[in-house]
Design a protein around this motif. Structure first.
Motif, PDB file in Angstrom:
ATOM      1  N   SER A  99      40.174-125.876  36.167  1.00  0.00           N
ATOM      2  CA  SER A  99      39.348-127.007  35.738  1.00  0.00           C
ATOM      3  C   SER A  99      39.836-127.560  34.402  1.00  0.00           C
ATOM      4  O   SER A  99      39.933-128.782  34.218  1.00  0.00           O
ATOM      5  N   CYS A 100      40.154-126.680  33.460  1.00  0.00           N
ATOM      6  CA  CYS A 100      40.663-127.121  32.154  1.00  0.00           C
ATOM      7  C   CYS A 100      42.020-127.792  32.297  1.00  0.00           C
ATOM      8  O   CYS A 100      42.295-128.802  31.644  1.00  0.00           O
ATOM      9  N   GLY A 101      42.881-127.222  33.157  1.00  0.00           N
ATOM     10  CA  GLY A 101      44.188-127.826  33.370  1.00  0.00           C
ATOM     11  C   GLY A 101      44.088-129.217  33.957  1.00  0.00           C
ATOM     12  O   GLY A 101      44.845-130.121  33.590  1.00  0.00           O
ATOM     13  N   THR A 102      43.129-129.409  34.865  1.00  0.00           N
ATOM     14  CA  THR A 102      42.919-130.724  35.471  1.00  0.00           C
ATOM     15  C   THR A 102      42.263-131.679  34.480  1.00  0.00           C
ATOM     16  O   THR A 102      42.606-132.857  34.419  1.00  0.00           O
ATOM     17  N   ALA A 103      41.340-131.185  33.698  1.00  0.00           N
ATOM     18  CA  ALA A 103      40.552-132.042  32.811  1.00  0.00           C
ATOM     19  C   ALA A 103      41.326-132.520  31.594  1.00  0.00           C
ATOM     20  O   ALA A 103      41.118-133.648  31.131  1.00  0.00           O
ATOM     21  N   ILE A 104      42.235-131.678  31.073  1.00  0.00           N
ATOM     22  CA  ILE A 104      42.840-132.023  29.784  1.00  0.00           C
ATOM     23  C   ILE A 104      44.330-132.297  29.915  1.00  0.00           C
ATOM     24  O   ILE A 104      44.752-133.448  29.953  1.00  0.00           O
ATOM     25  N   CYS A 105      45.147-131.281  29.970  1.00  0.00           N
ATOM     26  CA  CYS A 105      46.601-131.541  29.993  1.00  0.00           C
ATOM     27  C   CYS A 105      47.371-130.401  30.651  1.00  0.00           C
ATOM     28  O   CYS A 105      48.329-129.874  30.083  1.00  0.00           O
ATOM     29  N   GLY A 106      46.941-130.020  31.835  1.00  0.00           N
ATOM     30  CA  GLY A 106      47.704-129.099  32.656  1.00  0.00           C
ATOM     31  C   GLY A 106      48.047-127.770  32.025  1.00  0.00           C
ATOM     32  O   GLY A 106      47.187-127.050  31.510  1.00  0.00           O
ATOM     33  N   GLY A 107      49.343-127.448  32.044  1.00  0.00           N
ATOM     34  CA  GLY A 107      49.806-126.148  31.572  1.00  0.00           C
ATOM     35  C   GLY A 107      49.479-125.876  30.125  1.00  0.00           C
ATOM     36  O   GLY A 107      49.212-124.724  29.746  1.00  0.00           O
ATOM     37  N   SER A 108      49.497-126.914  29.278  1.00  0.00           N
ATOM     38  CA  SER A 108      49.178-126.715  27.855  1.00  0.00           C
ATOM     39  C   SER A 108      47.742-126.244  27.679  1.00  0.00           C
ATOM     40  O   SER A 108      47.462-125.358  26.869  1.00  0.00           O
ATOM     41  N   ALA A 109      46.823-126.846  28.429  1.00  0.00           N
ATOM     42  CA  ALA A 109      45.418-126.445  28.336  1.00  0.00           C
ATOM     43  C   ALA A 109      45.220-125.032  28.866  1.00  0.00           C
ATOM     44  O   ALA A 109      44.485-124.228  28.281  1.00  0.00           O
TER      45      ALA A 109
END
Length: 296
Positions: A99-109
């Motif tokens: 969910s965080c990867g989709t919501a913000i910036c993928g692998g960095s998140a």
């Protein structure tokens, strides 16, 4: 030889990713340790280099237009991910990472939130593989969709920044669409990436984790610094175009490395439920944001 070709003017970000994917499925990644260690750093320095080709005033305007989309899409995605994850009976850690990867910036998140969650290596791998596969699809699919719908440069750049996970694929897709799209997409995406900090801190509170450290995405500050130099220090215009060109080459090589790391084994390791969560979130975010961008 393939890597050398990616440094030539004939190689584009989508082509570099495709060549990396081909290498991963045929000969295999010949330098897995190198790509794992240096891909993120190469991307970060490439993003900073792109700042030397951007104007701060235009960036502020683009960021202002994208902030409402950013806030609504981030919190909407996290909420939807929680609901769908429970419905699929996925573990809380994997659900939150995807969910965080989709919501913000993928692998960095995922890389930032994972240590806060104290997520296991397997959970991190599943989440990263999910967003990287969808990144690859988006890089090829978005430009043709944008042209088919006659999206403006502004509209396409905003759509990329919201609906594509990783900064690398956002920049790659936007660069294939046009210069203005690249400026809008990069600015909005990096402003979005700053949400890693409050989301990571909130994660520590919700999951009741103590004594955790949240890393500041320093390359965003470097991008802002490069953009300010390009806007207010005329002397940088002498070397600016060279740095931008080097940054675009770095991005192309980054996408080649990412593709080379996506073997069938890595893709199969995701499993149906995490991949279903990632696809559902991505489709909802992509279609909803596209509808709003076109009609509002």
């Amino acid at each position: 030889m393939i890597l050398v070709f990616c440094l030539t003017p004939w190689a584009s970000p989508p082509l570099a990713l495709a060549l990396g994917l081909w290498l991963a499925q045929t000969l295999g990644n010949p330098f897995p340790a190198f790509t794992k260690q240096y891909t993120a750093k190469l991307l970060q320095f490439s993003v900073i280099g792109l700042g030397f080709g951007m104007n701060a005033h235009a960036a502020v305007e683009a960021g202002r237009e994208g902030i409402l989309f950013t806030v609504c899409s981030i919190f909407g995605t996290l909420l939807l991910g929680y609901v769908v994850g429970r419905w699929l009976k996925l573990g809380r850690h994997v659900t939150h990472l995807i969910s965080c990867g989709t919501a913000i910036c993928g692998g960095s998140a995922i890389a930032a939130v994972g240590p806060v969650l104290r997520a296991r290596d397997e959970e991190m791998s599943v989440a990263l593989a999910t967003v990287f596969v969808l990144n690859a699809i988006a890089l090829f699919a978005f430009p043709p969709i944008g042209h088919a719908l006659s999206l403006t440069q502004q509209q396409f750049g905003l759509w990329c920044a919201i609906a594509i996970h990783d900064t690398s694929s956002v920049v790659g897709a936007a660069a294939a669409y046009g210069k203005e799209a690249l400026e809008v997409a990069t600015t909005v995406k990096l402003a979005r990436a700053l949400w890693i900090i409050p989301v990571a801190l909130s994660t520590a509170m919700v999951f009741k984790q103590q004594d955790v450290k949240v890393k500041l995405p320093w390359f965003i500050l470097g991008f802002i610094g490069a953009m300010l130099l390009n806007t207010y220090v005329p002397a940088t215009h002498i070397v600016g175009p060279w740095l931008v060109q080097a940054a675009r080459l770095g991005l192309t090589v980054t996408l080649f490395f990412i593709g080379a790391g996506l073997s069938l084994k890595a893709i199969r390791s995701v499993g149906p439920k995490p991949f279903a969560l990632g696809v559902l979130l991505w489709v909802v975010v992509s279609t909803a944001s596209l509808y709003v961008i076109i009609h509002v």
